[in-house]
Scaffold this motif. Structure first.
Motif, PDB file in Angstrom:
ATOM      1  N   ARG A  10     -27.168  13.587   0.143  1.00  0.00           N
ATOM      2  CA  ARG A  10     -28.547  14.203  -0.067  1.00  0.00           C
ATOM      3  C   ARG A  10     -29.579  13.005   0.094  1.00  0.00           C
ATOM      4  O   ARG A  10     -29.384  12.250  -0.575  1.00  0.00           O
ATOM      5  N   ARG A  11     -30.432  13.478   0.770  1.00  0.00           N
ATOM      6  CA  ARG A  11     -31.690  12.444   0.993  1.00  0.00           C
ATOM      7  C   ARG A  11     -32.134  11.737  -0.365  1.00  0.00           C
ATOM      8  O   ARG A  11     -32.560  10.557  -0.309  1.00  0.00           O
ATOM      9  N   GLU A  12     -32.383  12.734  -1.223  1.00  0.00           N
ATOM     10  CA  GLU A  12     -32.965  12.263  -2.650  1.00  0.00           C
ATOM     11  C   GLU A  12     -32.138  11.065  -3.247  1.00  0.00           C
ATOM     12  O   GLU A  12     -32.526  10.376  -4.233  1.00  0.00           O
ATOM     13  N   GLU A  13     -30.770  11.175  -2.675  1.00  0.00           N
ATOM     14  CA  GLU A  13     -29.875  10.280  -3.351  1.00  0.00           C
ATOM     15  C   GLU A  13     -29.574   9.002  -2.643  1.00  0.00           C
ATOM     16  O   GLU A  13     -28.808   8.105  -2.989  1.00  0.00           O
ATOM     17  N   ALA A  14     -29.993   9.098  -1.469  1.00  0.00           N
ATOM     18  CA  ALA A  14     -29.603   8.035  -0.461  1.00  0.00           C
ATOM     19  C   ALA A  14     -29.877   6.588  -0.811  1.00  0.00           C
ATOM     20  O   ALA A  14     -28.873   5.725  -0.571  1.00  0.00           O
ATOM     21  N   GLU A  15     -31.134   6.345  -1.135  1.00  0.00           N
ATOM     22  CA  GLU A  15     -31.343   4.824  -1.713  1.00  0.00           C
ATOM     23  C   GLU A  15     -30.468   4.505  -2.781  1.00  0.00           C
ATOM     24  O   GLU A  15     -30.014   3.236  -2.825  1.00  0.00           O
ATOM     25  N   ASP A  42     -27.403  28.491   7.779  1.00  0.00           N
ATOM     26  CA  ASP A  42     -28.324  27.703   8.090  1.00  0.00           C
ATOM     27  C   ASP A  42     -28.204  26.239   7.018  1.00  0.00           C
ATOM     28  O   ASP A  42     -27.864  25.340   7.523  1.00  0.00           O
ATOM     29  N   LEU A  43     -28.019  26.607   5.797  1.00  0.00           N
ATOM     30  CA  LEU A  43     -27.675  25.379   4.931  1.00  0.00           C
ATOM     31  C   LEU A  43     -26.252  24.606   5.218  1.00  0.00           C
ATOM     32  O   LEU A  43     -26.183  23.656   5.127  1.00  0.00           O
ATOM     33  N   LEU A  44     -25.313  25.405   5.202  1.00  0.00           N
ATOM     34  CA  LEU A  44     -24.068  24.711   5.706  1.00  0.00           C
ATOM     35  C   LEU A  44     -24.165  23.797   6.951  1.00  0.00           C
ATOM     36  O   LEU A  44     -23.479  22.837   7.053  1.00  0.00           O
ATOM     37  N   ALA A  45     -24.856  24.340   7.812  1.00  0.00           N
ATOM     38  CA  ALA A  45     -24.934  23.515   9.216  1.00  0.00           C
ATOM     39  C   ALA A  45     -25.824  22.317   8.873  1.00  0.00           C
ATOM     40  O   ALA A  45     -25.632  21.268   9.380  1.00  0.00           O
ATOM     41  N   LYS A  46     -26.878  22.554   7.905  1.00  0.00           N
ATOM     42  CA  LYS A  46     -27.474  21.420   7.524  1.00  0.00           C
ATOM     43  C   LYS A  46     -27.052  20.425   6.748  1.00  0.00           C
ATOM     44  O   LYS A  46     -27.378  19.220   6.841  1.00  0.00           O
ATOM     45  N   THR A  47     -25.878  20.658   6.218  1.00  0.00           N
ATOM     46  CA  THR A  47     -25.210  19.627   5.297  1.00  0.00           C
ATOM     47  C   THR A  47     -24.750  18.475   6.137  1.00  0.00           C
ATOM     48  O   THR A  47     -24.114  17.481   5.458  1.00  0.00           O
ATOM     49  N   VAL A  48     -24.164  18.676   7.258  1.00  0.00           N
ATOM     50  CA  VAL A  48     -23.764  17.688   8.194  1.00  0.00           C
ATOM     51  C   VAL A  48     -24.656  17.280   9.325  1.00  0.00           C
ATOM     52  O   VAL A  48     -24.116  16.570  10.311  1.00  0.00           O
ATOM     53  N   ARG A  49     -26.041  17.629   9.261  1.00  0.00           N
ATOM     54  CA  ARG A  49     -26.879  16.867   9.991  1.00  0.00           C
ATOM     55  C   ARG A  49     -28.327  16.466   9.525  1.00  0.00           C
ATOM     56  O   ARG A  49     -28.470  16.796   8.380  1.00  0.00           O
ATOM     57  N   GLU A  50     -28.699  15.655  10.124  1.00  0.00           N
ATOM     58  CA  GLU A  50     -30.030  14.849   9.659  1.00  0.00           C
ATOM     59  C   GLU A  50     -31.137  16.003   9.590  1.00  0.00           C
ATOM     60  O   GLU A  50     -31.292  16.829  10.756  1.00  0.00           O
ATOM     61  N   CYS A  51     -31.679  15.951   8.514  1.00  0.00           N
ATOM     62  CA  CYS A  51     -32.673  17.057   8.210  1.00  0.00           C
ATOM     63  C   CYS A  51     -33.296  16.488   6.922  1.00  0.00           C
ATOM     64  O   CYS A  51     -33.114  15.530   6.399  1.00  0.00           O
ATOM     65  N   THR A  52     -34.523  17.301   6.428  1.00  0.00           N
ATOM     66  CA  THR A  52     -35.176  16.989   5.230  1.00  0.00           C
ATOM     67  C   THR A  52     -34.269  16.803   4.173  1.00  0.00           C
ATOM     68  O   THR A  52     -34.426  16.112   3.135  1.00  0.00           O
ATOM     69  N   LEU A  53     -33.280  17.638   3.955  1.00  0.00           N
ATOM     70  CA  LEU A  53     -32.259  17.702   2.528  1.00  0.00           C
ATOM     71  C   LEU A  53     -31.048  16.563   2.753  1.00  0.00           C
ATOM     72  O   LEU A  53     -30.703  16.136   1.831  1.00  0.00           O
ATOM     73  N   PHE A  54     -30.859  16.213   3.996  1.00  0.00           N
ATOM     74  CA  PHE A  54     -29.787  15.452   4.085  1.00  0.00           C
ATOM     75  C   PHE A  54     -29.945  14.111   5.063  1.00  0.00           C
ATOM     76  O   PHE A  54     -30.568  14.373   6.150  1.00  0.00           O
TER      77      PHE A  54
END
Length: 477
Positions: free
Chosen positions: A269-274, A244-256
């Motif tokens: 990583r979403r918290e780093e995006a800005e 599940d994590l590996l799939a999330k690393t390359v799709r829009e989600c809460t973490l990425f």
């Protein structure tokens, strides 16, 4: 401060991840709820945050999805089930429809509450079985035992759903609470399956500490599943979580956060995006202005500084037409390294934290790629260790732990040069993950480990003290 009125669920659905704050919603009973701070957003589905109602601070969950009534009812019913079972949970102040569509559920706002996930973050690097770490985990296990003794399960088990407040531990997120057999203890199979969901989220080294973890659970729940069965359940859940994590690393989600066009793919990583936005827009400019360590045909590596923070950026080049044609249809080496870095961190295997991935594309075809990760200033082992002696005690322990973990999870590196092993003062970090593979079979891993082991030993003169020590201490080939 002005308040922006968003009076219906449709407007909130359209607001995405960052609705403009503060805003108001009208409740069905005529009162207005003012949302002041968002704690969690599931775009188009749910918003959770600190709000004010009738001059009182509350925690508000707003259900705004197209089928939101079902989840609102689950949330309300789960909290009622917890209360009826005597399991501490925040008091519900209101549960009703919103005037413009959607539903709201309001509970007391616990000013000084801390989630066990926050407490765990401070101790998670401690050795498995550490007393302070156990003191964080034990309340969650004890509370889960209470749920199971009352015939309840929590389908979204994680430490963030347990809060500490005024000396008590409370369970939150009623949406995931299910009644299996009200008032009766769960069957061992059901209890073990649910318990494994929580235990599988700990670093794998904690699997050997079940005898220290389970007393807190059994103090509340008499029916303990067989440990061998529990271990198999933990491994099954952990394998699912990794996928599940590996799939999330390359799709829009809460973490990425993911951006994809016909010419480019970017995951961050979403918290780093800005913070990283200027770098992601012009990675080559960042390399040009940074400290270039390597500028070869296949890779360019540079140290850069972003708002006072050192990062490493690695560009995967295309050295000629033949090389470019060979890479067109395959995921880039940056893509592979991005996924494998997350795999290693999932297993608590030290590697610099990956922050972002960029690929140049022409439709489905890949071209150059970039990987951005945290920078480790520590020396590599070829420079740090003397070939004339065994490593110092701390380095020796870290080397043994690293390779024991890699072998335990059947992971091979593929290019185990000593320059790909960094010492950060506490741990040995693995870098250059282009060839990392987690093998399905023990036989395949054994072949790969023999190659990795031999490559590592070749870094130092044959027969030297350090090589002899490594040959004795590394897992056998």
């Amino acid at each position: 401060m002005s308040v922006h009125v968003l009076s219906d669920a449709r407007t909130l659905r359209a607001a995405g991840r960052q609705p403009r704050l503060p805003f108001c919603v009208a409740l069905a009973d005529g009162r207005q709820l003012s949302m002041r701070r968002l704690l969690r957003v599931l775009p188009g589905k749910r918003l959770v945050g600190e709000a004010e109602l009738d001059g009182r601070r509350v925690l508000a969950k707003l259900f705004v999805g197209r089928r939101c009534e079902k989840h609102w009812r689950y949330e309300r019913g789960g909290l009622e089930a917890l209360r009826d079972a005597g399991v501490p949970t925040p008091e519900v102040l209101a549960a009703m429809a919103m005037a413009g569509g959607g539903y709201a559920l309001l509970t007391v706002f616990l000013e000084t509450a801390e989630s066990l996930a926050e407490a765990w973050a401070r101790v998670s690097r401690r050795a498995a079985g550490d007393g302070e770490a156990l003191a964080v985990l034990a309340p969650a296990l004890g509370m889960l035992g209470r749920l199971h003794a009352a015939g309840l399960v929590q389908d979204d088990l994680h430490l963030g759903n347990f809060l500490r407040h005024d000396g008590r531990v409370l369970v939150v997120d009623g949406d995931a609470v299910r009644v299996i057999c009200r008032g009766q203890a769960l069957a061992p199979a059901d209890a073990g399956a649910n318990l494994a969901v929580l235990l599988a989220q700990l670093p794998p080294a904690w699997d050997r500490q079940l005898s220290a973890l389970l007393p807190a659970y059994t103090a509340e729940q008499a029916c303990l599943p067989e440990q061998a069965v529990l271990q198999r359940n933990i491994e099954r859940v952990r394998a699912w979580r990794l996928g599940d994590l590996l799939a999330k690393t390359v799709r829009e989600c809460t973490l990425f956060a993911v951006e994809q066009t016909g010419a480019r793919f970017c995951a961050v990583r979403r918290e780093e995006a800005e913070v990283l936005a200027p770098l992601l827009a012009a990675p080559d400019s960042a390399i040009s202005s940074g400290e270039v360590f390597k500028d070869g045909g296949t890779t360019t590596v540079a140290r850069i500084v972003v708002i006072g923070r050192a990062l490493l950026i690695k560009r995967y080049n295309l050295k000629n037409l033949r090389h470019a044609l060979g890479r067109l249809w395959r995921p880039s080496r940056a893509w592979h390294s991005w996924r494998e870095a997350h795999r290693l961190l999932f297993f608590d295997i030290p590697t610099p934290r990956p922050l972002a991935l960029i690929e140049e594309r022409c439709g489905p075809l890949r071209r150059r790629a970039w990987l951005i990760c945290e920078y480790c200033p520590g020396p590599n082992l070829l420079r740090h260790l003397s070939p004339d002696s065994a490593p110092p005690a701390d380095e020796g322990k870290a080397i043994r732990e690293l390779f024991a973990a890699l072998c335990r999870h059947r992971i091979s590196h593929g290019d185990l040069k000593a320059t790909n092993l960094l010492w950060d003062g506490e741990r040995v970090l693995l870098i250059d993950l282009d060839g990392v593979v987690q093998h399905r079979s023990a036989i395949a891993h054994a072949r790969a480990w023999r190659r990795d082991r031999a490559r590592l030993l070749r870094n130092w003169p044959s027969g030297c003290a350090l090589q002899r020590w490594l040959d004795e201490q590394l897992p056998a080939a």
